[in-house]
Each structure stands twice: as C-alpha cells, then as structure tokens.
Design a protein around this motif. Structure first.
Motif, PDB file in Angstrom:
ATOM      1  N   PRO A 143       0.808  -0.823  -0.285  1.00 54.74           N
ATOM      2  CA  PRO A 143      -0.192  -0.075  -0.072  1.00 54.74           C
ATOM      3  C   PRO A 143       0.677   1.008   0.235  1.00 54.74           C
ATOM      4  O   PRO A 143       2.337   1.347   0.232  1.00 54.74           O
ATOM      5  N   TYR A 144       0.366   2.614  -0.676  1.00 57.80           N
ATOM      6  CA  TYR A 144       0.880   3.183  -0.242  1.00 57.80           C
ATOM      7  C   TYR A 144       0.448   4.479   0.725  1.00 57.80           C
ATOM      8  O   TYR A 144      -0.296   4.397   1.260  1.00 57.80           O
ATOM      9  N   ILE A 145       1.831   4.570   1.332  1.00 58.56           N
ATOM     10  CA  ILE A 145       1.951   5.297   3.062  1.00 58.56           C
ATOM     11  C   ILE A 145       3.225   6.719   2.942  1.00 58.56           C
ATOM     12  O   ILE A 145       4.061   5.695   2.168  1.00 58.56           O
ATOM     13  N   ASP A 146       2.458   7.643   2.760  1.00 55.22           N
ATOM     14  CA  ASP A 146       3.131   8.563   3.000  1.00 55.22           C
ATOM     15  C   ASP A 146       4.277   8.763   3.428  1.00 55.22           C
ATOM     16  O   ASP A 146       4.511   8.273   5.094  1.00 55.22           O
ATOM     17  N   GLY A 147       5.944   8.978   3.501  1.00 56.89           N
ATOM     18  CA  GLY A 147       7.064   8.897   3.747  1.00 56.89           C
ATOM     19  C   GLY A 147       7.486   7.669   3.485  1.00 56.89           C
ATOM     20  O   GLY A 147       8.958   7.564   4.074  1.00 56.89           O
ATOM     21  N   ALA A 148       7.097   6.900   3.259  1.00 56.22           N
ATOM     22  CA  ALA A 148       7.363   5.081   2.977  1.00 56.22           C
ATOM     23  C   ALA A 148       9.075   5.088   2.406  1.00 56.22           C
ATOM     24  O   ALA A 148      10.494   4.330   3.133  1.00 56.22           O
ATOM     25  N   GLU A 149       9.202   5.296   1.273  1.00 52.62           N
ATOM     26  CA  GLU A 149      10.748   5.925   1.291  1.00 52.62           C
ATOM     27  C   GLU A 149      12.005   6.841   1.547  1.00 52.62           C
ATOM     28  O   GLU A 149      13.088   6.196   1.695  1.00 52.62           O
ATOM     29  N   SER A 150      11.048   6.820   3.029  1.00 54.22           N
ATOM     30  CA  SER A 150      12.318   7.921   3.826  1.00 54.22           C
ATOM     31  C   SER A 150      12.665   6.708   4.942  1.00 54.22           C
ATOM     32  O   SER A 150      14.027   7.525   5.833  1.00 54.22           O
ATOM     33  N   ALA A 154      15.121  -1.409   6.622  1.00 53.74           N
ATOM     34  CA  ALA A 154      15.145  -2.305   5.722  1.00 53.74           C
ATOM     35  C   ALA A 154      13.381  -2.484   5.890  1.00 53.74           C
ATOM     36  O   ALA A 154      12.642  -2.420   6.997  1.00 53.74           O
ATOM     37  N   ARG A 155      12.686  -2.670   4.554  1.00 49.85           N
ATOM     38  CA  ARG A 155      12.047  -3.094   4.588  1.00 49.85           C
ATOM     39  C   ARG A 155      11.422  -4.201   3.178  1.00 49.85           C
ATOM     40  O   ARG A 155      11.296  -3.733   1.955  1.00 49.85           O
ATOM     41  N   PHE A 156      10.023  -4.411   3.508  1.00 49.82           N
ATOM     42  CA  PHE A 156      10.126  -5.982   2.310  1.00 49.82           C
ATOM     43  C   PHE A 156       8.406  -6.531   2.771  1.00 49.82           C
ATOM     44  O   PHE A 156       8.104  -6.323   3.611  1.00 49.82           O
ATOM     45  N   HIS A 157       7.605  -6.631   1.821  1.00 54.94           N
ATOM     46  CA  HIS A 157       6.646  -7.191   1.557  1.00 54.94           C
ATOM     47  C   HIS A 157       7.115  -9.261   2.078  1.00 54.94           C
ATOM     48  O   HIS A 157       7.951  -9.703   2.138  1.00 54.94           O
ATOM     49  N   SER A 158       6.120  -9.512   2.512  1.00 50.66           N
ATOM     50  CA  SER A 158       5.871 -10.713   2.821  1.00 50.66           C
ATOM     51  C   SER A 158       6.497 -11.876   2.055  1.00 50.66           C
ATOM     52  O   SER A 158       6.644 -12.780   2.148  1.00 50.66           O
ATOM     53  N   ALA A 159       5.806 -11.508   0.716  1.00 52.29           N
ATOM     54  CA  ALA A 159       6.466 -12.424  -0.670  1.00 52.29           C
ATOM     55  C   ALA A 159       7.783 -11.700  -0.859  1.00 52.29           C
ATOM     56  O   ALA A 159       7.947 -12.988  -2.058  1.00 52.29           O
ATOM     57  N   GLU A 160       8.208 -11.078  -0.167  1.00 45.17           N
ATOM     58  CA  GLU A 160      10.189 -10.772  -0.877  1.00 45.17           C
ATOM     59  C   GLU A 160      10.363 -10.951   0.426  1.00 45.17           C
ATOM     60  O   GLU A 160      11.396 -10.095   0.435  1.00 45.17           O
ATOM     61  N   ALA A 312      -0.778   6.816  10.194  1.00 49.22           N
ATOM     62  CA  ALA A 312      -0.715   8.459   9.226  1.00 49.22           C
ATOM     63  C   ALA A 312       0.277   8.636   7.841  1.00 49.22           C
ATOM     64  O   ALA A 312       0.044   9.280   7.114  1.00 49.22           O
ATOM     65  N   ARG A 313       1.947   7.884   8.574  1.00 47.73           N
ATOM     66  CA  ARG A 313       3.043   7.831   7.382  1.00 47.73           C
ATOM     67  C   ARG A 313       4.307   7.267   8.095  1.00 47.73           C
ATOM     68  O   ARG A 313       4.690   6.542   9.285  1.00 47.73           O
ATOM     69  N   ILE A 314       4.649   7.701   7.659  1.00 49.13           N
ATOM     70  CA  ILE A 314       6.028   6.574   7.174  1.00 49.13           C
ATOM     71  C   ILE A 314       7.505   7.763   7.754  1.00 49.13           C
ATOM     72  O   ILE A 314       7.800   8.619   7.228  1.00 49.13           O
ATOM     73  N   VAL A 315       7.849   7.705   8.796  1.00 51.16           N
ATOM     74  CA  VAL A 315       9.083   8.273   8.547  1.00 51.16           C
ATOM     75  C   VAL A 315      10.827   7.934   8.755  1.00 51.16           C
ATOM     76  O   VAL A 315      10.145   6.222   9.149  1.00 51.16           O
ATOM     77  N   PRO A 316      11.361   8.445   8.852  1.00 54.89           N
ATOM     78  CA  PRO A 316      13.064   7.698   9.002  1.00 54.89           C
ATOM     79  C   PRO A 316      13.073   7.013  10.004  1.00 54.89           C
ATOM     80  O   PRO A 316      13.741   5.595   9.825  1.00 54.89           O
ATOM     81  N   GLU A 317      12.418   7.144  10.926  1.00 56.10           N
ATOM     82  CA  GLU A 317      12.872   6.054  12.119  1.00 56.10           C
ATOM     83  C   GLU A 317      11.530   5.304  12.536  1.00 56.10           C
ATOM     84  O   GLU A 317      11.697   3.916  13.341  1.00 56.10           O
ATOM     85  N   GLY A 318      10.932   5.774  11.329  1.00 55.78           N
ATOM     86  CA  GLY A 318       9.356   4.346  12.232  1.00 55.78           C
ATOM     87  C   GLY A 318       8.445   4.693  11.374  1.00 55.78           C
ATOM     88  O   GLY A 318       8.152   5.556  10.311  1.00 55.78           O
ATOM     89  N   ILE A 332      10.573  -2.861   8.455  1.00 46.63           N
ATOM     90  CA  ILE A 332       9.174  -2.746   8.134  1.00 46.63           C
ATOM     91  C   ILE A 332       8.345  -4.597   6.965  1.00 46.63           C
ATOM     92  O   ILE A 332       9.587  -4.700   6.433  1.00 46.63           O
ATOM     93  N   VAL A 333       7.501  -5.015   7.833  1.00 47.87           N
ATOM     94  CA  VAL A 333       7.080  -6.043   6.757  1.00 47.87           C
ATOM     95  C   VAL A 333       6.256  -5.607   6.373  1.00 47.87           C
ATOM     96  O   VAL A 333       4.973  -5.549   7.563  1.00 47.87           O
TER      97      VAL A 333
END
Length: 496
Positions: A143-150, A154-160, A312-318, A332-333
């Motif tokens: 899903p699109y969540i504001d700030g995810a790229e920041s 590590a962050r990944f989907h369960s299928a990856e 609400a959003r994702i930030v560098p810290e969480g 983040i999984v």
C-alpha cells in the motif's frame, strides 16, 4: 519469433496441471513460460517464516499425483514445493518449460488468429492458444503510505522476504493482518526486541487442527490399495460441507463457528481490552478465514504491541499513527496480501480489435465465462480466473476441472475445424448474472466487511459461491451454443 500451438504462462499448480492434461490428451505442441528459474509459483516465491497451507495436505495436491507421505495435516511451504518439483520431474514437465521468461503482454492478431506473447527479455512467442496459469497470489500488494521511501531501515513484503536480514534484537513494525502475517508474526515476535502490529481490521482466526502424520499412517496410505484415495475423498466431502456455512443456506452453523473463535480468543487472551481489539466486528467468512494456534497468544507478550489507531505516515525512525505517536522501528514488514481482482491490470493483454483486457474489466466489470473464457479474447483460457477461488475447499480441485475443460475446448475446435473460439456476450452476461445473484446472498457480501474479494465497484469477483461439485458439473461439457467458433482462414463463424 518462436512458434507453438499452445503457450501456458506459469508453472505453479495451474500450469503444471494444464501441462499434464495436454500430454494425456496427446497434445505435445506446447511450452510453459516461467519467469523464475524453478517451478512452484506461489509455493516457490513465498518463503516467509511459518509459511504453510491452510487446506489439508492430502487435498492440496493433484488427484492424479497422490502423495501418501505428507508429514503433517497442513503442510509447510518447503514440503509443498518439494512435492511440486517431484511431480515436475516424474511427469517430465521440465522439458516443456522455458525458464526466465517473464510474460509482459500478449496481443491477438485478428488476421492470423494467433496470439503474440511478449516476454521481458524481448522474445516473442506465436501461438494459437494462450493459457494463463498465473494465479492470483503473485503480485505483492504494497500500500502507498506517505513517507515510506524515507524509512531508514529495511522494509519488504512477506512474499519477498529478506532472509539475509537478521531480525534478532530488532524493533519490527508489521503492517497488515492477512494470512501471511498470522503465520509469521508469532515466529518473528520471538526474535524481535519489540514488535508492533498495525491492524486495520481484525481477522477471524480459527484453531488449526494440525498434527504430525505418523509413519504408520503414511505406510498404511501408501501400501493399502485405495486407502489414500478414500482418505482424500473423505477430506473432500468434509471440506465441501463447509460451503453451507458461507453461502447463506444455514446461518446457524456460522453462529456456532463464531462462538468457537470467540472461545478460542478468550482462552488465549485474558486481557478484555486486548481481546476486544482482536475480535472482528464483521461476520466470519466475510473475509478469508485464517487458522493458527499461537497467533492470539502472541499479543500477551510484553514486547508485542497491537496498534489499531491507523497509520498516518512513515518517517525515517518508524511509523507514526493517526494519534501522532511514533512507533520506532528498525524493520518494516508488509503483510498486506496481493493484487488479486486487479492482477490483469499489470499485463498488456489485447484481444479482438486491440481491446485491452484491463480496460474491458474496468468498464464492464471483471467478468468471464466459467472463470475461463472472455468475450472479445479468442483462444484465451484463464485458470483460477474470476469467481473460481474458494473459501471452503482446495483450489487444486478447481484447477483440475479447468484443465479438463480447456482440453475439451481444444477437441471441440478440432471437431468443428475451427481455429478460434470465444464465448458470446449473451452467455457471458447470463453466467455472471447468476454468479452475482448467488454471491450477493452469501456471507462475503452480507457479512459487513470490505475485502480483497471485491472489485473497485464493491462486487465480489473472487469467490465461487456454490459447491465445487457444481463447478465440476458445469464444466463437464462444452456448451457449443455459448461460443462463437471461427473457421481457419475464413471469416464466417462456424455454426454451433
């Protein structure tokens, strides 16, 4: 350009089942295009901790490739993948597969009445018949969540799943409570310094009656003639009886099942406030029903937090919730499932007159005939297409009926000396009117939830709303009057 009579896309249960039935029918002019370097589909790609099937092992396998040596009632990913590779080896399927061929599009040539199938590496396959065995669980839904790229970690989907990442001592944020999350959360909670699960809606999680299958029972099923088949048949009818729980015929059974889950939660979660958060506010079966013996008790841990406020959003810290609280995380999984109803939006498939399959589905609804054929798309055969997934039995049963139906369709074209067939719009509309009338009476529509079963208009385009033996009955013959057949190198249709 590579010329074949039939091209199959994917080497999961659908692609392999199709290949076996084609060979049994004496048809050997076909290939399977597989994007990866090994067979297996969903069971090759999903390697997250705790990945296993929620359908009994002896039913989640080919009826013509019985396995008496399943190690437990519900097999894990590795064992299912081993079974699929063994079948591919023993049935000689590998010689039919072109590995490393990711299909990115397919275009119907009106003049030549052939499909041109394009792969990511630039190859073009020319085929009379195109069979899609891609399934619905192969495109991760992040899903699109504001700030995810920041996010700094590590962050990944369960299928990856990132198996190179050591989760021990990490602060883990899990987004989503789908089937995968219910399986991996109890395991990675043991490794994390703290785990926060962000839940939008609580799933119904039944106790899982899983147990090892003893060597004695395995030997009995293997050595006693007919024993394995009889055991599978008994499982089939036991699972099939569950359809009445969801299709609206006997609502009392559904209420009993809900009480069973409520008691399961009460036994595992003593905190009433936490128990309330974990109890769904919609009817059982409206979303996919999950199974686990340790999911609920995981939330009793001091180092596990269930967060229901929303993100609400994702930030560098969480992750920051809607109340403004920062939940610090190193990883983040995403346990957010797959693109199912909209899976074909990710492919460039064009039929007669250049019509896009995704455009036709968007404008007229995700509608097919029998979940297999599509008006305006001659000689395109879908496996596990719209409204053929199940909530009560094994989809392998549906795959087998579809493979047999496709072989019968090819034989029908041969007999009529036709080189193309597609369902009439009248037949397709009538079929979907019946399906939608039935599915709207079931718990999937009446249960008070929003699920991945639904399309953007809120129509259930995923679940088969009847018994599976009814699907067997409806696909046992090809109703020629429901199709238009085109004769080779001639414009006039063949009279059915």
């Amino acid at each position: 350009m590579i010329t074949q009579d039939i091209v199959i896309v994917g080497s999961g249960f659908s692609g392999m089942g199709m290949a076996m039935k084609l060979e049994e029918a004496g048809r050997d002019d076909f290939v399977i295009l597989e994007k990866a370097d090994e067979v297996g589909g969903t069971w090759r790609d999903n390697t997250y901790p705790g990945c296993e099937c929620d359908v009994p092992s002896h039913m989640y396998s080919f009826s013509y490739e019985l396995n008496p040596r399943w190690s437990k009632s519900f097999s894990g990913q590795a064992e299912i993948w081993d079974y699929m590779r063994k079948v591919a080896d023993e049935r000689g399927i590998r010689k039919r597969i072109h590995f490393g061929k990711e299909v990115v599009g397919a275009h119907w040539d009106d003049d030549r009445r052939r499909w041109q199938i394009h792969t990511a590496d630039g190859d073009v396959y020319d085929a009379r018949v195109l069979v899609s065995g891609m399934g619905g669980l192969h495109i991760p839904n992040v899903p699109y969540i504001d700030g995810a790229e920041s996010f700094a970690g590590a962050r990944f989907h369960s299928a990856e799943w990132d198996h190179d990442l050591d989760l021990r001592g990490k602060r883990i944020a899990v987004i989503g409570t789908g089937a995968s999350a219910v399986q991996f959360v109890p395991i990675i909670a043991e490794q994390a310094s703290h785990l926060t699960l962000f839940q939008r809606t609580a799933p119904w999680v039944l106790p899982k009656r899983d147990k090892p299958i003893s060597p004695r029972k395995q030997a009995f099923l293997q050595k006693v003639p007919g024993a394995n088949r009889a055991y599978r048949d008994a499982l089939y009818w036991a699972l099939e009886s569950r359809a009445i729980t969801f299709n609206g015929h006997v609502p009392a059974i559904l209420r009993i099942a809900e009480r069973v889950v409520a008691a399961h939660i009460a036994r595992q979660v003593p905190d009433p406030a936490l128990r309330e958060k974990l109890t769904p506010d919609y009817r059982l079966g409206c979303k996919r029903v999950l199974q686990s013996n340790d999911y609920y008790r995981t939330f009793n841990r001091d180092d596990v937090t269930l967060e229901t406020t929303g993100i609400a959003r994702i930030v560098p810290e969480g992750v920051v919730d809607l109340a403004g609280t920062l939940h610090e995380a190193d990883v983040i999984v995403y346990g957010t499932g797959f693109h199912v109803v909209d899976a074909y939006d990710h492919l460039d498939i064009r039929g007669r007159g250049g019509v896009q399959l995704s455009d036709q589905f968007a404008e007229g609804g995700v509608e097919t005939y029998l979940g297999i054929n599509v008006n305006n798309f001659p000689n395109l055969f879908l496996m596990l297409g719209p409204n053929t997934a199940l909530g009560h039995n094994s989809v392998v049963f549906m795959i087998e009926q579809q493979a047999k139906y496709i072989v019968r369709s090819l034989s029908t074209m041969d007999r009529l000396r036709a080189d193309a067939m597609e369902p009439t719009r009248l037949a397709q509309d009538a079929y979907n009117a019946d399906i939608q009338a039935r599915v709207t009476k079931g718990i999937w529509t009446q249960g008070g939830c929003t699920s991945w079963y639904l399309d953007s208009q809120g129509n259930n385009r995923t679940i088969w709303p009847k018994f599976t033996f009814q699907y067997w009955w409806e696909t046992r013959t090809v109703r020629e009057q429901d199709y238009v057949f085109a004769r080779a190198r001639r414009d006039e249709p063949v009279a059915a």
